[in-house]
Write a protein that holds these residues in place. Structure first.
Motif, mmCIF file in Angstrom:
data_model
loop_
_atom_site.group_PDB
_atom_site.id
_atom_site.type_symbol
_atom_site.label_atom_id
_atom_site.label_comp_id
_atom_site.label_asym_id
_atom_site.label_seq_id
_atom_site.Cartn_x
_atom_site.Cartn_y
_atom_site.Cartn_z
ATOM 1 N N ARG A 65 0.819 -1.216 0.000
ATOM 2 C CA ARG A 65 0.000 0.000 0.000
ATOM 3 C C ARG A 65 0.848 1.259 0.000
ATOM 4 O O ARG A 65 0.490 2.253 -0.595
ATOM 5 C CB ARG A 65 -0.940 -0.003 1.206
ATOM 6 N N ASN A 87 -15.398 -9.280 6.836
ATOM 7 C CA ASN A 87 -14.071 -8.896 7.312
ATOM 8 C C ASN A 87 -13.569 -9.987 8.258
ATOM 9 O O ASN A 87 -14.120 -10.167 9.351
ATOM 10 C CB ASN A 87 -14.171 -7.545 8.039
ATOM 11 N N GLY A 136 -10.104 -9.228 4.304
ATOM 12 C CA GLY A 136 -9.846 -8.277 5.374
ATOM 13 C C GLY A 136 -9.578 -6.943 4.721
ATOM 14 O O GLY A 136 -9.857 -6.755 3.524
ATOM 15 N N GLU A 137 -8.995 -6.045 5.497
ATOM 16 C CA GLU A 137 -8.727 -4.693 5.001
ATOM 17 C C GLU A 137 -7.912 -4.721 3.703
ATOM 18 O O GLU A 137 -8.221 -4.016 2.736
ATOM 19 C CB GLU A 137 -7.941 -3.968 6.089
ATOM 20 N N VAL A 176 -9.852 -6.036 0.647
ATOM 21 C CA VAL A 176 -10.834 -5.039 0.190
ATOM 22 C C VAL A 176 -10.119 -3.965 -0.628
ATOM 23 O O VAL A 176 -10.619 -3.533 -1.674
ATOM 24 C CB VAL A 176 -11.587 -4.421 1.397
ATOM 25 N N GLU A 177 -8.933 -3.550 -0.168
ATOM 26 C CA GLU A 177 -8.146 -2.565 -0.934
ATOM 27 C C GLU A 177 -7.811 -3.112 -2.319
ATOM 28 O O GLU A 177 -7.879 -2.402 -3.312
ATOM 29 C CB GLU A 177 -6.842 -2.245 -0.199
ATOM 30 N N HIS A 211 -18.995 0.678 5.902
ATOM 31 C CA HIS A 211 -18.558 -0.331 6.874
ATOM 32 C C HIS A 211 -19.773 -0.758 7.690
ATOM 33 O O HIS A 211 -20.450 0.090 8.268
ATOM 34 C CB HIS A 211 -17.494 0.251 7.809
ATOM 35 N N VAL A 230 -14.017 -1.857 14.037
ATOM 36 C CA VAL A 230 -13.754 -3.013 13.172
ATOM 37 C C VAL A 230 -15.069 -3.422 12.507
ATOM 38 O O VAL A 230 -16.021 -3.779 13.196
ATOM 39 C CB VAL A 230 -13.184 -4.192 13.981
ATOM 40 N N VAL A 269 -17.831 -5.256 4.684
ATOM 41 C CA VAL A 269 -17.608 -4.025 3.928
ATOM 42 C C VAL A 269 -18.513 -4.080 2.702
ATOM 43 O O VAL A 269 -18.551 -5.090 1.996
ATOM 44 C CB VAL A 269 -16.133 -3.884 3.491
#
Lengths: 417, 292
Positions: A127, B148, B164-165, B168-169, B183, B211, B215
């Motif tokens: 990132r 998540n 997870g984060e 998703v990115e 969220h 948390v 998402v």
């Protein structure tokens, strides 16, 4: 889809391993026709990576005859060969900002910077790199694809092996010859510990590490052997100054080890201070030693960090999942229109100017040094200097030179400015 | 083995039903505003039916699931005048092509929902490409959601991939840029009411970043309406008795399975140590002529 990945060689390294894994996944699971294009003359036989058999490996000359859908450069030097291939889309897979591997003012540093200005689509594994590229090339497409982990090799234990009484087991990994890996600093921090510990150093060349500083020096190791070392460890200590996605602690996490690390780029992809590892300050050798001593003493904290590290590892993608994201990324790049030829031109021009300025500064500094050194150089060419030098090296004259040292220092300062 | 986690059925835990229904409820205005609605990975259709309520959906609904009978059940459950079931494996390029073909046979604004589906697919690349492709069409909106993993401590046996984060990115970098990201956070609460009486409850509560359990990513036409101007929340009274029954059933199923496995292992060990006794153990097997 016909995909070409450009590599300098197929020697054992983390970066090459990542490319081979992606290529293998694209070929085996997504039905793409993948070629690894080696852009340099090969001096050594390739490392036997798993899955190479499913890929075509060609030199640049042979690959020029093929039309590819997507051609992917994988290291800054390979970008210089990227446009020699006939491809519908050009991609730069950025695994680190590679200019940081070189000293300031070197030609390689400037060249590695400017390749990021070319009109290509970017794929990156971290990132922090995606954020940096978004800042310097806001108009360039940049897709984020994390590296997977081979979970058949880094096969997490079902339950954590909790160790409460033995010395703290620490592993330091890396090439001690590479300045930004911080291997010697890490070994120094362990040597200063007060609590009982056991240090394993994993390196490609054991002769570069003082054997007395570690309980065990091993390497080079295969991934499977590395997994066994991590499984036998409590802590991965890594004080690197430059990292891309920062894989080694993550591999340790999979085998139930926590980590003590510096806040190097990429650490925040998965490391959370006080949750699954400890993050120490830059150059804080004493603080790092204290963190290790704390883990050796406080086994409840150690177990907490190790358990959470294992949990973090479980949520990390496999190579299969990562390969799916890479397939989707390349598909999207092929589907979207290519960047215009002017994309990045402004940044390219700015970087060229900066490189020009740096070069001018270096040349000026060299000329200035030459001017200042001229009297000294002229003196060195005289016969008197040669006689003086013989006298300087003569053993009987040493006490005399010692007495004259303040005078010679002043003279040298005057001559060199 | 009961399919207790991923399929929403009448027996699903109330909190999970509320959470599924909320995602559909958020998408419902977009669905109702569209002439066509495609629900990818529709499951039983119960959560969508809850969210859409009693008023009929006047457009055409395409309900897609891997299992034909599940898609048909969903087509019967949702309150759409024209509901079509389609069995397609979304992890497969052919399955995705079947959806593409089914959608090509129609026009007008389209709303695509793909809730809690992507994480169940080993290969989601063809589906993600389809969603991006559809979102580029005028008047098309897409609402998708993923769980998540950082929230769920339970092993999710149906998940083919980890979410997870970071994932998703990765997904967002593949989707069109005009995204709205929501969220979904879990709520816990309690209520007091006079004994034996029924009442309508309402509560005001503060929400802060935390948390997320899921998402939701929406993109395409009109997605800025989602959760605007206020966040959406759904609360369902916990049926403690049903929940206890559900948990006990799960625990007793596990105990029963463990005991059954132990019994089978004992039988296997007995067969291995006393080969002479083996014929008696398999006396239920059909005779050579095919008769027991």
């Amino acid at each position: 889809m016909k995909v070409a990945f450009l590599l300098n060689d197929l020697q054992l390294s983390g970066g090459v391993g990542v490319v081979v894994q992606h290529a293998r996944e694209l070929a085996l699971r997504h039905g793409h026709d993948v070629t690894l294009v080696l852009v340099r003359e090969q001096e050594a036989a390739p490392w036997q990576f798993d899955g190479l058999a499913h890929l075509h490996v060609e030199g640049l000359d042979d690959a020029r005859a093929t039309r590819f859908d997507v051609a992917v450069a994988t290291w800054w030097e390979t970008v210089y060969s990227l446009f020699e291939l006939d491809a519908e889309r050009y991609v730069h897979f950025v695994q680190s900002l590679e200019d940081r591997f070189y000293e300031r003012g070197t030609a390689e540093r400037a060249a590695a910077e400017t390749v990021l200005d070319l009109p290509v689509a970017f794929v990156t594994e971290a990132r922090w790199i995606a954020d940096t590229l978004a800042r310097i090339r806001p108009e360039a497409p940049c897709l984020y694809v994390r590296n997977g982990i081979d979970k058949t090799v880094f096969d997490s234990p079902a339950q954590l092996d909790v160790r409460v009484e033995e010395p703290l087991r620490i592993v330091v990994e890396g090439n001690p010859d590479v300045w930004f890996k911080g291997v010697h600093e890490a070994i120094g921090c362990v040597a200063a510990m007060r609590e009982p510990h056991r240090l394993t150093v994993v390196t490609g060349d054991a002769s570069k590490v003082d054997a007395a500083a570690a309980d065990r020096v091993v390497g080079p190791l295969t991934h499977r052997e590395m997994a066994r070392v991590y499984a036998d460890s409590d802590v991965v200590l890594k004080l690197s100054r430059v990292e891309g996605m920062f894989g080694p602690p993550l591999e340790g996490f999979h085998m139930g080890a926590t980590c003590v690390v510096a806040p190097v780029t990429g650490y925040d992809e998965y490391i959370e201070h006080g949750w699954n590892g400890l993050v120490v300050d830059w150059d804080d050798m004493e603080g790092t030693t204290r963190a290790l001593d704390l883990l050796a003493r406080d086994r409840r904290l150690l177990t907490f960090l190790r358990a959470n590290a294992l949990e973090t590892a479980r949520a990390w993608p496999t190579w299969e999942q990562s390969g799916t994201f890479m397939a989707a990324a390349l598909e999207r790049i092929r589907r979207d229109p290519p960047p215009t030829a002017y994309a990045g031109a402004r940044q390219l021009a700015a970087d060229q100017l900066l490189a020009l300025d740096t070069q001018r500064h270096t040349m000026h500094a060299r000329d200035e040094f030459r001017r200042l050194a001229k009297p000294a150089l002229r003196l060195k060419r005289t016969g008197a200097w040669r006689v003086l030098r013989r006298l300087r090296e003569h053993p009987r004259m040493q006490p005399v030179w010692t007495l004259l040292r303040p005078l010679t220092r002043r003279l040298r300062a005057k001559l060199t400015g | 083995m009961p399919d207790w986690h991923e399929r929403i059925t009448d027996d699903t835990r109330p909190s999970i039903r509320a959470e599924h229904a909320l995602r559909y409820a958020v998408a419902a205005p977009l669905i109702r505003a569209s002439a066509r609605w495609c629900d990818l990975g529709c499951g039983s259709g119960l959560a969508a039916a809850d969210a859409l309520g009693d008023a009929a959906y006047e457009g055409r609904a395409l309900l897609v699931d891997r299992a034909a009978e599940t898609a048909e059940r969903a087509a019967a459950a949702v309150p759409a005048r024209d509901a079509v079931a389609l069995a397609a494996d979304l992890a497969d390029a052919d399955g995705v092509a079947a959806v593409r073909a089914a959608l090509a046979d129609g026009d007008g604004p389209l709303c695509v929902t793909c809730l809690e589906t992507i994480h169940q697919l080993a290969d989601f690349a063809p589906l993600v490409a389809l969603l991006s492709e559809l979102a580029a069409e005028p008047g098309c909106s897409v609402v998708l959601s993923v769980p998540n993993d950082a929230y769920w401590s339970l092993e999710r046996e149906h998940a083919a991939t980890s979410w997870g984060e970071g994932a998703v990115e990765e997904l967002r970098s593949l989707l069109p840029a005009d995204q709205r990201v929501l969220h979904q956070v879990a709520l816990a609460g309690s209520a007091l009411l006079p004994a034996g009486e029924r009442a309508e409850g309402s509560a005001s509560f503060a929400l802060a970043p935390g948390v997320p359990s899921h998402v939701v990513v929406a993109f395409g036409a009109g997605v800025e309406q989602l959760c605007a101007p206020a966040p959406a929340a759904a609360v369902a009274q916990a049926d403690v008795e049903a929940q206890r029954r559900w948990e006990r059933q799960r625990e007793s199923d596990l105990l029963h399975s463990a005991a059954a496995i132990a019994a089978l292992e004992r039988r296997l060990a007995a067969c291995e140590t006393a080969p002479a006794a083996a014929p008696a153990e398999v006396s239920d097997a059909p005779a050579a002529g095919g008769q027991a």
